[in-house]
Enzyme design. Sequence first.
Site, PDB file in Angstrom:
ATOM      1  N   PHE A 172      29.881  28.291  37.261  1.00  0.00           N
ATOM      2  CA  PHE A 172      31.028  28.578  37.961  1.00  0.00           C
ATOM      3  C   PHE A 172      30.859  30.166  38.662  1.00  0.00           C
ATOM      4  CE2 PHE A 172      35.125  31.180  37.760  1.00  0.00           C
ATOM      5  CZ  PHE A 172      35.719  30.348  38.017  1.00  0.00           C
TER       6      PHE A 172
ATOM      7  N   ASP B  76      41.048  46.383  30.324  1.00  0.00           N
ATOM      8  CA  ASP B  76      40.116  45.816  29.426  1.00  0.00           C
ATOM      9  C   ASP B  76      38.953  45.334  30.235  1.00  0.00           C
ATOM     10  OD1 ASP B  76      40.353  42.567  28.681  1.00  0.00           O
ATOM     11  OD2 ASP B  76      41.093  43.564  30.242  1.00  0.00           O
TER      12      ASP B  76
ATOM     13  N   ASP C   2      46.846  45.735  33.655  1.00  0.00           N
ATOM     14  CA  ASP C   2      46.167  44.632  33.901  1.00  0.00           C
ATOM     15  C   ASP C   2      47.008  43.700  32.862  1.00  0.00           C
ATOM     16  OD1 ASP C   2      44.084  42.646  34.299  1.00  0.00           O
ATOM     17  OD2 ASP C   2      43.097  42.926  32.559  1.00  0.00           O
ATOM     18  N   LYS C   3      46.776  42.332  32.819  1.00  0.00           N
ATOM     19  CA  LYS C   3      47.459  41.410  32.153  1.00  0.00           C
ATOM     20  C   LYS C   3      46.728  40.888  31.209  1.00  0.00           C
ATOM     21  CE  LYS C   3      48.462  37.244  33.180  1.00  0.00           C
ATOM     22  NZ  LYS C   3      48.244  36.397  31.926  1.00  0.00           N
TER      23      LYS C   3
ATOM     24  N   THR D 131      47.761  41.777  38.378  1.00  0.00           N
ATOM     25  CA  THR D 131      46.778  40.817  37.746  1.00  0.00           C
ATOM     26  C   THR D 131      46.191  39.851  38.614  1.00  0.00           C
ATOM     27  OG1 THR D 131      46.894  38.934  36.356  1.00  0.00           O
ATOM     28  CG2 THR D 131      48.947  39.616  37.617  1.00  0.00           C
ATOM     29  N   GLY D 132      45.372  39.135  38.250  1.00  0.00           N
ATOM     30  CA  GLY D 132      44.769  38.268  39.049  1.00  0.00           C
ATOM     31  C   GLY D 132      45.389  36.781  39.148  1.00  0.00           C
TER      32      GLY D 132
ATOM     33  N   ARG E 299      47.443  38.119  42.034  1.00  0.00           N
ATOM     34  CA  ARG E 299      46.201  37.763  42.649  1.00  0.00           C
ATOM     35  C   ARG E 299      45.645  39.120  43.186  1.00  0.00           C
ATOM     36  NH1 ARG E 299      44.618  32.874  40.906  1.00  0.00           N
ATOM     37  NH2 ARG E 299      45.965  31.076  41.816  1.00  0.00           N
TER      38      ARG E 299
END
Length: 1170
Positions: free
Chosen positions: A576, A849, A426-427, A714-715, A823
Amino acid sequence: MPEERRERIHFRKLYSFACFHSKYEHSHSQIGQKGYSRVVYCNDPYHSEAVKLNYRGNYVSTTKYSAANFIPKSLFEQFRRVANIYFLVVACVSFSPLAPFSSLSILAPLIVVIGATMAKEGVEDWRRRKQDIEENNRKVKVYGSNYTFHETNWKELRVGDIVKVCKDEYFPADLVLLSSSHEDGVCYVETMNLDGETNLKMKHALEVTSHLHDENSLKQFTAVIKCEDPNEKLYSFVGNLSCDGKEYPLSMQQLLLRGSKLKNTEYVFGVVIFAGHDTKVMQNATDPPSKRSKIEKKMDKIVYILFSTLVLIAFVGSLFFGIETKKDFSDGNLRRWYLHPDDTTVFYDPKRPSLSAFLHFLTALMLYGYLIPISLYVSIEIVKVLQSTFINQDQHMYDEETDKPAHARTSNLNEELGQVGTILSDKTGTLTCNSMEFVKCSIAGTAYGRGMTEVERSLARRRGDPLPETGDDVQGHEGEKSVRGFNFRDERIMNGQWLNEPHWDIIQKFFRVLAICHTVIPEKNEELGEIMYRAESPDEAAFVIAAKEIGFEFFRVTQTSISLREKYKRLHVLEFSSSRKRMSVIIRNAENQLFLLCKGADSVMFQRLSKNGRQFESQTKDHIKKYAEAGLRTMIIAYCELGEEEYKSWDVEFSKAKTSVTTERDVSVDELADKIERDLILLGATAVEDKLQKGVPECIDKLAQARIKLWVLTGDKMETAINIGYACSLLREDMKQIVITLDSPDIDSLEKQGDKGAIAKASLESIRKQIKEGMSQIKSAKESDVKFGLIIDGKSLDFSLKKDIEKSFFELAINCASVICCRSSPKQKALVTRLLKGETGNTMLAIGDGANDVSMLQEADIGVGISGVEGMQAVMASDFSIAQFRFLERLLLVHGHWCYRRIAMMICYFFYKNIAFGFTLFWFEAHASFSGQPAYNDWYMSFYNVFFTSLPIIALGVFDQDVSAQLCLKYPFLYLEGVENILFSWSRILGWMFNGFLTSIIIFFWTTKSMIKQAFRRDGQVVDYEVLGVTMYTCVVWAVNCQMAISINYFTWIQHFFIWGSIAFWYKFLVIYGYLPPELSTTAYRVFVEACAPSVLYWLITLLAVICTLLPNFTFRAFQTRFRPMYHDMIQINNEFEGVEADELPRRVRKKLHLMERLMQKERLMQRNS
């Protein structure tokens, strides 16, 4: 500031529909149907209907065993292993006449091994049991039949009980919030025990129950709750509360989960709806997926090979036994008359040789069982537990800032750490800190914020732009007070200078939005006299801190108001969510004006701007693009003024929609929120930096030198991900990029037409074409040293993972040095992991994480959780946890390499020593006409694996080091020994097996040829069966232990003690056992003291046999080290001959060292470029 009078506007009017709108949530209309059948009688747990329902109590047990099932269940676990079943069968058969040894001698080692493992299981389970006792006996106040609260244990609670939980206490079960010490029923909850998040969650009671503030008010309170059945969904809840003939919808806003803690609220009243194992946290307490290392799987195959060998030699022995037996009585002639073949039992019957051969086959299966190491599994378990302890206690992987060490959550995969071929990472929060800092902003078309981020500096280097002085970096000047979350410097804004700017009024509105549009909770630190902010995300905290530093300090919030220097009524909060990608608040200022303040992603905000609100749109978009290139996360800030009539009509509709109990509720709420969030006026954009964690670029460099590939899933946007890739050395200047994306004019035009079939077809063709072009680029550059980096977005990844195209995508990806998937959804992360694991067969390590990484961690061979700020979900689902990404370097290159090497050596040595011992039994039986007579005393054989050879192997598995930790990190290519599986390849395994076979031949034939028919004692007596057995056994014990001594690279006093102590213990055992009465010691009776020890021949044969058995392996290793050195040999030679002239080294070693030097030069060049 004096306390202000509380307005009579109830907090229930502040609507946060994010908590209602969940992809997991079902409609309230399903209450009473399957899955929604739970009925709770509030304040009446002994109601006749409640008694019939018989819901679980609040007693919780996390143990694996109970007192009743420990023995049967634990035995079942032990005998799931094939080797243990074999030894159990042998132990049972040993009570029959077929057994070549006494039953006790085979049963005792089995009991020791099984007992040790069961004891380990029992101790671990008892620790869990003690934690359960402590948990179940915690105290809580429960409302009783005498209409007062009294203390009771957690385990005594029942569904329907009303409990009182005070500040800083944990909730004992899943409760529906009835009321709190706050007038409007609001309370704050910390869920760190559930997900690790330290921010506070706000909960509020229903209006119908919020007036219940004391014991008297509860006297007449009765209600019925109908809700969903127990399930594991932590973030959704559906139910209705029926009171006074009316129904009220319940949601997550009224649910207090077991294990979470009450904060900033004096007390709450709640009713128990789920107790014990029905609570959501216990429903989530499932065992992680079972993972086994590749070495362990291969070990099973080796055991099967040994079983096959065992059956083969038993068959060969039985065949020859049958042939010899048949010859003993032929045509009335007795060949071996001394065996009395005319008067025998069925076990030796020349008239029925086939039956005798079959029974001999069964005897041989038991006799040669020592080929299978009985203590292998328990020894490996002990070693792995001790290895895990060293990982846990490694101070180099301890993070002082968070006070978190590395933690091996399972010991089953230690050696797998040394064989990782690909890392999926993950980033955010993994490569970066997930600690946001406000660094830049665009207001009224003007960019503010000086300095350069790490990513910008990397970008400037790639473009060849001049770099500013180091002092212009995004860091505070010396002497300036460092503020966490705020790293903004611009003299035009700071210290009130914004008032001199042309658009000062827009700047004022911009920072007011940041100070008001949020769900942050302020807390005053009495010691420091400062206000601390509790935010649901690091971004929100950074915005509020930035507003405070500029001069718009948010310091107080109540249920209905928010205070800066001026006070505002907060009417609605539209939170949100991932689908909305924005949040809004509706406020009323002192002048009675109504405003909607909004912040959100650029993809949804620009389309909501009014015609008159787009004045700075072009400049803001340019700034956003630059911020994204700099690796910054952006957010659009906007507002609009609402008309009184417009708001009133919307408020009526909105209130009606949110309280409805229909299937259309969520849709209606979404539509009404979208309706009010229109015609916005653009103020500007924020840019926050999620800094790279310390040591990330260096760590990635080291892993790359170890030939470990890194994929980032990553997103984030593609631009952000690419630039972060450059900053952390994942992408380099000498790399060519292959970008696969569906952001093309053709696809965009089809999307506008809305033809889904045409879009899918065109997208698939586009992906195929781009993959084909990428492969052609790689093939054309194959002869050159050019490396490629693959970047693909989420849409493209969806199509790339389809069955008819995934293999070509995989082929492209593995030919690239680095891969970045932008994404990416959690499901895509898991699918990519599964694809790689299935296609390559290499060991996959996933690191993340957050909760969105859990599926990826569980799908990978090894899951590593970062114990960061996103919560503990990833850590709880992981196999290993570390505090920072940089610790992965030491975890893999040091501990991974050592554990792999130790376990591989340990298993190879186990099979070596057992083959060496087992085949001496075979040779002796062949020498004795396959009579089934063992060469050794029963207890010699029983203690071989348990006492005389097991401890040195454990010491090897725990302490051996081929090179030091410093050299493991200095020469990352050493890690290739694990990736290429050099130390546990079939050639190496078979080599050790052959060495054991050779050792058995040397010992048996050297001993028999040297001793038999020779005068052994002073009186001229020759060697008998007992002396030959002791001599052979002594040679075996010395040989296998000395073989261990020359195989060890790193000696400690423990290894010396175990190796030489095992040999010494053999002699002590011989003396002590030999002094027992002959009925007990049998063939060992005083054989050492009276026969062997006084004989020079015994000691001479032992010495020469040991030297001869060590020579083959010693010669091979000397040849290999000199002419075909492995990676660790090269490093050892390099250190040993440091400073020696190159000409003095062997030619092949010089060649290898030259190659190593080239690798080192390449490493230094890569570091300089990075």
